[in-house]
Design a protein around this motif. Structure first.
Motif, PDB file in Angstrom:
ATOM      1  N   ALA A  33      -6.918  -4.796  -2.109  1.00 55.12           N
ATOM      2  CA  ALA A  33      -7.574  -5.681  -3.413  1.00 55.12           C
ATOM      3  C   ALA A  33      -7.045  -5.068  -4.656  1.00 55.12           C
ATOM      4  O   ALA A  33      -6.445  -5.838  -5.645  1.00 55.12           O
ATOM      5  N   LEU A  34      -7.338  -3.935  -4.968  1.00 58.38           N
ATOM      6  CA  LEU A  34      -6.939  -3.164  -6.020  1.00 58.38           C
ATOM      7  C   LEU A  34      -5.625  -3.089  -6.607  1.00 58.38           C
ATOM      8  O   LEU A  34      -4.932  -3.551  -7.559  1.00 58.38           O
ATOM      9  N   ALA A  35      -4.723  -3.125  -5.603  1.00 58.65           N
ATOM     10  CA  ALA A  35      -3.324  -2.743  -5.518  1.00 58.65           C
ATOM     11  C   ALA A  35      -2.910  -4.154  -6.134  1.00 58.65           C
ATOM     12  O   ALA A  35      -2.051  -4.270  -6.817  1.00 58.65           O
ATOM     13  N   MET A  36      -3.405  -5.347  -5.285  1.00 56.70           N
ATOM     14  CA  MET A  36      -3.149  -6.763  -5.875  1.00 56.70           C
ATOM     15  C   MET A  36      -3.327  -7.227  -7.219  1.00 56.70           C
ATOM     16  O   MET A  36      -2.649  -7.673  -7.911  1.00 56.70           O
ATOM     17  N   THR A  42     -13.519  -0.318   5.079  1.00 50.54           N
ATOM     18  CA  THR A  42     -14.069  -1.059   3.502  1.00 50.54           C
ATOM     19  C   THR A  42     -13.240  -0.475   2.391  1.00 50.54           C
ATOM     20  O   THR A  42     -12.488  -1.222   1.710  1.00 50.54           O
ATOM     21  N   HIS A  43     -13.298   0.816   2.459  1.00 52.57           N
ATOM     22  CA  HIS A  43     -12.397   1.392   1.459  1.00 52.57           C
ATOM     23  C   HIS A  43     -11.005   0.835   1.151  1.00 52.57           C
ATOM     24  O   HIS A  43     -10.272   0.929   0.346  1.00 52.57           O
ATOM     25  N   GLY A  44     -10.171   0.776   2.544  1.00 48.80           N
ATOM     26  CA  GLY A  44      -9.045   0.443   2.447  1.00 48.80           C
ATOM     27  C   GLY A  44      -8.706  -0.909   2.068  1.00 48.80           C
ATOM     28  O   GLY A  44      -7.917  -1.206   1.369  1.00 48.80           O
ATOM     29  N   ALA A  45      -9.887  -1.803   2.360  1.00 43.22           N
ATOM     30  CA  ALA A  45      -9.711  -3.245   1.803  1.00 43.22           C
ATOM     31  C   ALA A  45      -9.814  -3.174   0.396  1.00 43.22           C
ATOM     32  O   ALA A  45      -9.198  -4.130  -0.229  1.00 43.22           O
ATOM     33  N   ILE A  46     -10.746  -2.417  -0.295  1.00 37.90           N
ATOM     34  CA  ILE A  46     -11.066  -2.381  -1.721  1.00 37.90           C
ATOM     35  C   ILE A  46      -9.598  -1.993  -2.123  1.00 37.90           C
ATOM     36  O   ILE A  46      -9.074  -2.468  -3.372  1.00 37.90           O
ATOM     37  N   GLU A  47      -8.949  -0.939  -1.707  1.00 42.10           N
ATOM     38  CA  GLU A  47      -7.641  -0.411  -2.356  1.00 42.10           C
ATOM     39  C   GLU A  47      -6.574  -1.498  -2.107  1.00 42.10           C
ATOM     40  O   GLU A  47      -5.940  -1.508  -3.219  1.00 42.10           O
TER      41      GLU A  47
END
Lengths: 159, 200
Positions: free
Chosen positions: A17-20, A10-15
């Motif tokens: 998304a945040l990068a994009m 989950t955290h990886g997915a949020i990161e």
């Protein structure tokens, strides 16, 4: 999948998304990229670099006392010391400085915001004064007389 | 993303006076410097001046780097120092406080599952402004391109390496909580696409 692995997923997915998101919403401004590329034109290979050895702003002495007292800066290379006191006057800067040793042949203030450097004439003790200086990145260029005739540049600082 | 051999080659090119090599370094690391500057809450002319000063200093030091392949770490650390100097000079506070645990945060199901729709990305970027300053600085560095190692992040943010992982978790939880709260607000507005929150 363990709970820990799920959380990491989950955290990886949020990161990602945040990068994009940041790349879309807050990219490096074109002007900032252009200025960074233009910085290379300030390259000098024949002058010694006087490093910033003291900055009252960095020491935290001015924290919380905005507008109170000038900011003190010191640059050093070998036996050369350049000291500045910078005062904020309505968004512009007033500078009192001194170069040691005082045998300065020429001295100039170089600024990103100004196309031509500002010539400075120190007195016999190496003291000088500048009024109405623009804020922003700046450095001093010193050419010494005598046999060595060496040139010294201070590190860039944001005035 | 630049690999170490490329970085060494570009640094050598810049030292030799090649503008193209320098431009490639700016293209490669400009985002990293910007991430540090933004992570310290600097905007407008301040952000531009600090970024510019970092690159001007890099011009001076590019020929003196002991480990040219670690140019990114040098730039990030220098950016950090320039940011702190700017913040102190302006009499503003510096984000150093630890990020406390927040066990009661409400997190939406979608975000818990890690599903972030394209149209939510703008909201995600806005939500970043709602987390503690220390979190903003860390998260921006964690997602910066090219990425920094934990060692370099530790040095850049003065944060013990061992606390980066746990702090990262807490910061991401907080970010999700801000997103969730934001969704609750937007669902009250007309035209909201978030039906999940609006229907009980």
């Amino acid at each position: 999948m363990t709970d820990g692995g799920g959380a990491e997923h989950t955290h990886g997915a949020i990161e990602r998304a945040l990068a994009m998101a940041l790349a879309e919403v807050d990219p490096v401004p074109d002007a900032v990229v252009a200025a960074a590329k233009g910085a290379f034109t300030w390259r000098t290979i024949d002058a010694e670099l006087a490093g910033l050895t003291f900055d009252s702003a960095e020491e935290g002495q001015t924290a919380g006392v905005r507008g109170g007292g000038p900011r003190s800066l010191a640059f050093e290379f070998s036996d050369v010391v350049i000291e500045l006191e910078v005062e904020d006057t309505n968004g512009r800067r007033a500078i009192n400085g001194q170069v040691v040793p005082p045998e300065v042949q020429s001295l100039e203030l170089q600024q990103i915001a100004e196309p031509t450097p500002t010539a400075v004439v120190p007195d016999q003790l190496g003291r000088f004064h500048l009024d109405d200086v623009a804020a922003g990145p700046a450095r001093l260029f010193c050419r010494f007389g005598g046999a060595a005739r060496h040139m010294v540049l201070t590190e860039w600082v944001v005035l | 993303v630049l690999d170490e051999a490329t970085i060494r080659r570009l640094v050598a090119g810049a030292v030799a006076g090649e503008q193209a090599a320098w431009d490639a370094l700016v293209d490669g690391f400009g985002g990293l410097v910007w991430a540090v500057v933004r992570g310290h809450g600097l905007y407008g002319a301040e952000a531009a001046d600090v970024s510019q000063t970092v690159w001007l200093r890099f011009v001076e030091h590019v020929g003196r780097l002991r480990e040219p392949e670690r140019a990114g770490a040098w730039l990030a650390t220098t950016a950090r120092h320039e940011c702190l100097r700017q913040l102190r000079r302006a009499g503003r506070s510096i984000p150093v406080a630890d990020v406390p645990e927040a066990p009661d945060l409400q997190v939406s199901d979608d975000l818990t599952k890690g599903i972030v729709a394209d149209e939510d990305r703008a909201a995600l970027a806005r939500a970043l402004e709602g987390v503690p300053a220390r979190c903003q600085a860390l998260l921006r560095l964690l997602v910066a391109d090219p990425p920094l190692s934990y060692d370099d992040i530790s040095a850049t943010l003065d944060m013990p390496k061992g606390s980066i992982g746990p702090t990262r978790m807490r910061c991401l939880d907080r970010l999700r909580a801000v997103m969730t709260a934001g969704r609750g607000i937007t669902s009250d507005r007309p035209g909201s696409r978030d039906t999940k929150e609006a229907t009980p």
